[in-house]
Design a protein around this motif. Structure first.
Motif, PDB file in Angstrom:
ATOM      1  N   ALA A   1       0.836  -1.212   0.000  1.00 53.52           N
ATOM      2  CA  ALA A   1       0.000   0.000   0.000  1.00 53.52           C
ATOM      3  C   ALA A   1       0.866   1.256   0.000  1.00 53.52           C
ATOM      4  CB  ALA A   1      -0.946  -0.007   1.198  1.00 53.52           C
ATOM      5  N   ALA A   2       2.003   1.215   0.690  1.00 51.03           N
ATOM      6  CA  ALA A   2       2.908   2.365   0.710  1.00 51.03           C
ATOM      7  C   ALA A   2       3.444   2.635  -0.696  1.00 51.03           C
ATOM      8  CB  ALA A   2       4.065   2.111   1.677  1.00 51.03           C
ATOM      9  N   PHE A   3       3.821   1.578  -1.404  1.00 48.33           N
ATOM     10  CA  PHE A   3       4.301   1.749  -2.780  1.00 48.33           C
ATOM     11  C   PHE A   3       3.183   2.246  -3.698  1.00 48.33           C
ATOM     12  CE2 PHE A   3       7.809  -1.010  -1.361  1.00 48.33           C
ATOM     13  CZ  PHE A   3       8.893  -0.339  -1.928  1.00 48.33           C
ATOM     14  N   GLU A   4       1.949   1.770  -3.457  1.00 47.44           N
ATOM     15  CA  GLU A   4       0.807   2.197  -4.276  1.00 47.44           C
ATOM     16  C   GLU A   4       0.500   3.681  -4.103  1.00 47.44           C
ATOM     17  OE1 GLU A   4      -2.332  -0.516  -3.161  1.00 47.44           O
ATOM     18  OE2 GLU A   4      -1.232  -2.234  -3.971  1.00 47.44           O
ATOM     19  N   ASN A   5       0.908   4.258  -2.984  1.00 41.00           N
ATOM     20  CA  ASN A   5       0.668   5.687  -2.732  1.00 41.00           C
ATOM     21  C   ASN A   5       1.666   6.603  -3.432  1.00 41.00           C
ATOM     22  OD1 ASN A   5      -1.661   5.417  -1.189  1.00 41.00           O
ATOM     23  ND2 ASN A   5      -0.499   5.107   0.692  1.00 41.00           N
ATOM     24  N   LEU A   6       2.702   6.023  -4.037  1.00 38.48           N
ATOM     25  CA  LEU A   6       3.629   6.833  -4.822  1.00 38.48           C
ATOM     26  C   LEU A   6       2.901   7.303  -6.086  1.00 38.48           C
ATOM     27  CD1 LEU A   6       6.880   4.662  -4.542  1.00 38.48           C
ATOM     28  CD2 LEU A   6       6.481   6.899  -3.492  1.00 38.48           C
ATOM     29  N   PRO A   7       3.363   8.391  -6.703  1.00 40.97           N
ATOM     30  CA  PRO A   7       2.722   8.842  -7.941  1.00 40.97           C
ATOM     31  C   PRO A   7       2.631   7.711  -8.965  1.00 40.97           C
ATOM     32  CG  PRO A   7       4.299  10.473  -7.174  1.00 40.97           C
ATOM     33  CD  PRO A   7       4.460   9.257  -6.294  1.00 40.97           C
ATOM     34  N   GLU A   8       1.553   7.701  -9.716  1.00 40.98           N
ATOM     35  CA  GLU A   8       1.305   6.649 -10.700  1.00 40.98           C
ATOM     36  C   GLU A   8       2.502   6.474 -11.634  1.00 40.98           C
ATOM     37  OE1 GLU A   8      -1.928   5.568 -14.166  1.00 40.98           O
ATOM     38  OE2 GLU A   8      -2.540   6.899 -12.533  1.00 40.98           O
ATOM     39  N   GLY A   9       2.891   5.231 -11.835  1.00 37.19           N
ATOM     40  CA  GLY A   9       3.994   4.906 -12.736  1.00 37.19           C
ATOM     41  C   GLY A   9       5.359   4.876 -12.072  1.00 37.19           C
ATOM     42  N   THR A  10       5.446   5.355 -10.833  1.00 41.00           N
ATOM     43  CA  THR A  10       6.746   5.418 -10.155  1.00 41.00           C
ATOM     44  C   THR A  10       7.359   4.034  -9.961  1.00 41.00           C
ATOM     45  OG1 THR A  10       6.117   7.446  -9.002  1.00 41.00           O
ATOM     46  CG2 THR A  10       7.973   6.212  -8.081  1.00 41.00           C
ATOM     47  N   VAL A  11       6.587   3.099  -9.429  1.00 39.24           N
ATOM     48  CA  VAL A  11       7.124   1.761  -9.159  1.00 39.24           C
ATOM     49  C   VAL A  11       7.521   1.084 -10.465  1.00 39.24           C
ATOM     50  CG1 VAL A  11       6.614  -0.525  -8.215  1.00 39.24           C
ATOM     51  CG2 VAL A  11       5.866   1.517  -6.984  1.00 39.24           C
ATOM     52  N   THR A  12       6.672   1.165 -11.462  1.00 41.34           N
ATOM     53  CA  THR A  12       6.978   0.559 -12.768  1.00 41.34           C
ATOM     54  C   THR A  12       8.279   1.120 -13.320  1.00 41.34           C
ATOM     55  OG1 THR A  12       4.626   0.269 -13.193  1.00 41.34           O
ATOM     56  CG2 THR A  12       6.091   0.150 -15.099  1.00 41.34           C
ATOM     57  N   ALA A  13       8.449   2.434 -13.237  1.00 40.78           N
ATOM     58  CA  ALA A  13       9.677   3.075 -13.731  1.00 40.78           C
ATOM     59  C   ALA A  13      10.895   2.622 -12.930  1.00 40.78           C
ATOM     60  CB  ALA A  13       9.536   4.592 -13.683  1.00 40.78           C
ATOM     61  N   LEU A  14      10.749   2.564 -11.599  1.00 42.49           N
ATOM     62  CA  LEU A  14      11.878   2.169 -10.753  1.00 42.49           C
ATOM     63  C   LEU A  14      12.325   0.728 -11.012  1.00 42.49           C
ATOM     64  CD1 LEU A  14      10.970   3.775  -7.303  1.00 42.49           C
ATOM     65  CD2 LEU A  14      12.938   4.347  -8.749  1.00 42.49           C
ATOM     66  N   LEU A  15      11.396  -0.139 -11.394  1.00 42.97           N
ATOM     67  CA  LEU A  15      11.724  -1.550 -11.600  1.00 42.97           C
ATOM     68  C   LEU A  15      12.402  -1.823 -12.937  1.00 42.97           C
ATOM     69  CD1 LEU A  15       8.571  -3.274 -10.055  1.00 42.97           C
ATOM     70  CD2 LEU A  15      10.844  -3.052  -9.040  1.00 42.97           C
ATOM     71  N   LYS A  16      12.476  -0.819 -13.808  1.00 44.12           N
ATOM     72  CA  LYS A  16      13.144  -0.993 -15.100  1.00 44.12           C
ATOM     73  C   LYS A  16      14.652  -1.109 -14.887  1.00 44.12           C
ATOM     74  CE  LYS A  16       9.678   1.289 -17.910  1.00 44.12           C
ATOM     75  NZ  LYS A  16       9.390   2.410 -18.811  1.00 44.12           N
ATOM     76  N   PRO A  17      15.311  -2.004 -15.641  1.00 40.78           N
ATOM     77  CA  PRO A  17      16.757  -2.207 -15.478  1.00 40.78           C
ATOM     78  C   PRO A  17      17.585  -0.922 -15.568  1.00 40.78           C
ATOM     79  CG  PRO A  17      15.843  -3.890 -16.918  1.00 40.78           C
ATOM     80  CD  PRO A  17      14.734  -2.901 -16.650  1.00 40.78           C
ATOM     81  N   GLU A  18      17.185   0.001 -16.419  1.00 43.46           N
ATOM     82  CA  GLU A  18      17.961   1.232 -16.572  1.00 43.46           C
ATOM     83  C   GLU A  18      17.869   2.148 -15.349  1.00 43.46           C
ATOM     84  OE1 GLU A  18      14.087   1.886 -19.002  1.00 43.46           O
ATOM     85  OE2 GLU A  18      15.480   0.238 -18.633  1.00 43.46           O
ATOM     86  N   ASN A  19      16.941   1.862 -14.431  1.00 46.25           N
ATOM     87  CA  ASN A  19      16.781   2.675 -13.219  1.00 46.25           C
ATOM     88  C   ASN A  19      17.277   1.953 -11.959  1.00 46.25           C
ATOM     89  OD1 ASN A  19      15.657   4.844 -14.638  1.00 46.25           O
ATOM     90  ND2 ASN A  19      13.644   3.883 -14.595  1.00 46.25           N
ATOM     91  N   LYS A  20      18.085   0.908 -12.159  1.00 51.70           N
ATOM     92  CA  LYS A  20      18.569   0.111 -11.024  1.00 51.70           C
ATOM     93  C   LYS A  20      19.290   0.968  -9.985  1.00 51.70           C
ATOM     94  CE  LYS A  20      22.079  -2.863 -11.142  1.00 51.70           C
ATOM     95  NZ  LYS A  20      22.884  -4.053 -11.433  1.00 51.70           N
ATOM     96  N   GLY A  21      20.110   1.909 -10.407  1.00 53.28           N
ATOM     97  CA  GLY A  21      20.842   2.767  -9.469  1.00 53.28           C
ATOM     98  C   GLY A  21      19.911   3.602  -8.611  1.00 53.28           C
ATOM     99  N   THR A  22      18.886   4.158  -9.219  1.00 48.89           N
ATOM    100  CA  THR A  22      17.896   4.949  -8.470  1.00 48.89           C
ATOM    101  C   THR A  22      17.138   4.066  -7.497  1.00 48.89           C
ATOM    102  OG1 THR A  22      17.657   6.454 -10.351  1.00 48.89           O
ATOM    103  CG2 THR A  22      15.906   6.491  -8.693  1.00 48.89           C
ATOM    104  N   LEU A  23      16.749   2.874  -7.966  1.00 47.34           N
ATOM    105  CA  LEU A  23      16.031   1.935  -7.105  1.00 47.34           C
ATOM    106  C   LEU A  23      16.898   1.527  -5.917  1.00 47.34           C
ATOM    107  CD1 LEU A  23      13.538   0.195  -6.535  1.00 47.34           C
ATOM    108  CD2 LEU A  23      14.511  -1.549  -8.060  1.00 47.34           C
ATOM    109  N   GLN A  24      18.165   1.251  -6.160  1.00 46.64           N
ATOM    110  CA  GLN A  24      19.076   0.905  -5.063  1.00 46.64           C
ATOM    111  C   GLN A  24      19.170   2.054  -4.066  1.00 46.64           C
ATOM    112  OE1 GLN A  24      22.664  -0.081  -7.247  1.00 46.64           O
ATOM    113  NE2 GLN A  24      22.237  -2.288  -7.106  1.00 46.64           N
ATOM    114  N   SER A  25      19.218   3.281  -4.574  1.00 45.55           N
ATOM    115  CA  SER A  25      19.289   4.457  -3.704  1.00 45.55           C
ATOM    116  C   SER A  25      18.047   4.558  -2.813  1.00 45.55           C
ATOM    117  CB  SER A  25      19.443   5.712  -4.557  1.00 45.55           C
ATOM    118  OG  SER A  25      19.459   6.860  -3.746  1.00 45.55           O
ATOM    119  N   VAL A  26      16.878   4.345  -3.409  1.00 43.97           N
ATOM    120  CA  VAL A  26      15.626   4.412  -2.644  1.00 43.97           C
ATOM    121  C   VAL A  26      15.584   3.303  -1.598  1.00 43.97           C
ATOM    122  CG1 VAL A  26      13.111   4.128  -2.781  1.00 43.97           C
ATOM    123  CG2 VAL A  26      14.296   5.590  -4.443  1.00 43.97           C
ATOM    124  N   LEU A  27      15.908   2.093  -1.997  1.00 41.27           N
ATOM    125  CA  LEU A  27      15.821   0.953  -1.059  1.00 41.27           C
ATOM    126  C   LEU A  27      16.840   1.060   0.071  1.00 41.27           C
ATOM    127  CD1 LEU A  27      15.174  -1.992  -3.536  1.00 41.27           C
ATOM    128  CD2 LEU A  27      13.519  -0.833  -2.053  1.00 41.27           C
TER     129      LEU A  27
END
Length: 191
Positions: free
Chosen positions: A86-112
């Motif tokens: 539910a916390a992830f669902e509250n992020l702006p629409e498309g955020t999780v999908t974008a973060l899970l893309k391989p080209e955004n791995k560095g950003t995702l690692q930073s967030v996690l």
């Protein structure tokens, strides 16, 4: 006579063994918490437990996409502030999908890694630091950015660098390599 003594000694040893086993099982049950409909065993690592929580499927997918599974299965200890689906669902629409893309791995690692502290900090440890800090404690995350903790009544609140807050909904879920505190909002290292 010797046989009776031996049998008495054997009976006493068996009673002590059963008592110790029951005590160990009781302690294990006391330390085991339910998260996302599953028991979180203090003998399992952070990832192994999170895999069983129906409330953390997005977090698990993100940890896999960020290639952090091996790290979070390591010795640690780690303190993980674990956002729910539910916390992830509250992020702006498309955020999780974008973060899970391989080209955004560095950003995702930073967030996690912004949700992780090096060391094991129980809720009591965090509250003690808050009290010592006059109502606020600041911690350096594995990401390198700072996160603050404070109390709102009896609730433990996290505040990210942008001022967004998250509430700890389940505290002190002990793991073999640290502790998880379930949170209701994704905190971010920066805008």
């Amino acid at each position: 006579m010797k046989t009776r003594t031996f049998i008495s000694t054997l009976t006493l040893a068996a009673a002590l063994l059963v008592g110790t086993t029951v005590t160990a099982q009781s302690k294990m049950q006391k330390d085991t918490k339910m998260v996302g409909g599953a028991e979180m065993y203090p003998t399992k690592d952070i990832v192994s437990n999170a895999l069983n929580s129906k409330d953390h499927t997005t977090l698990v997918a993100a940890v896999k996409a960020a290639e952090l599974v091996e790290t979070l299965q390591g010795d640690g200890p780690f303190t993980v502030f674990a956002p729910t689906n539910a916390a992830f669902e509250n992020l702006p629409e498309g955020t999780v999908t974008a973060l899970l893309k391989p080209e955004n791995k560095g950003t995702l690692q930073s967030v996690l890694t912004y949700h992780v502290l090096a060391g094991k900090f129980s809720s009591k440890d965090i509250m003690k630091a808050i009290k010592k800090g006059g109502g606020k404690a600041t911690f350096k995350t594995v990401n390198g950015a700072m996160i603050s903790a404070m109390l709102d009544g009896k609730e433990l609140i996290l505040k990210d660098v942008s001022g967004n807050t998250s509430t700890v909904t389940i505290a002190d879920v002990n793991q073999s390599n640290g502790v998880i505190h379930v949170i209701d909002t994704v905190v971010l290292p920066s805008n």
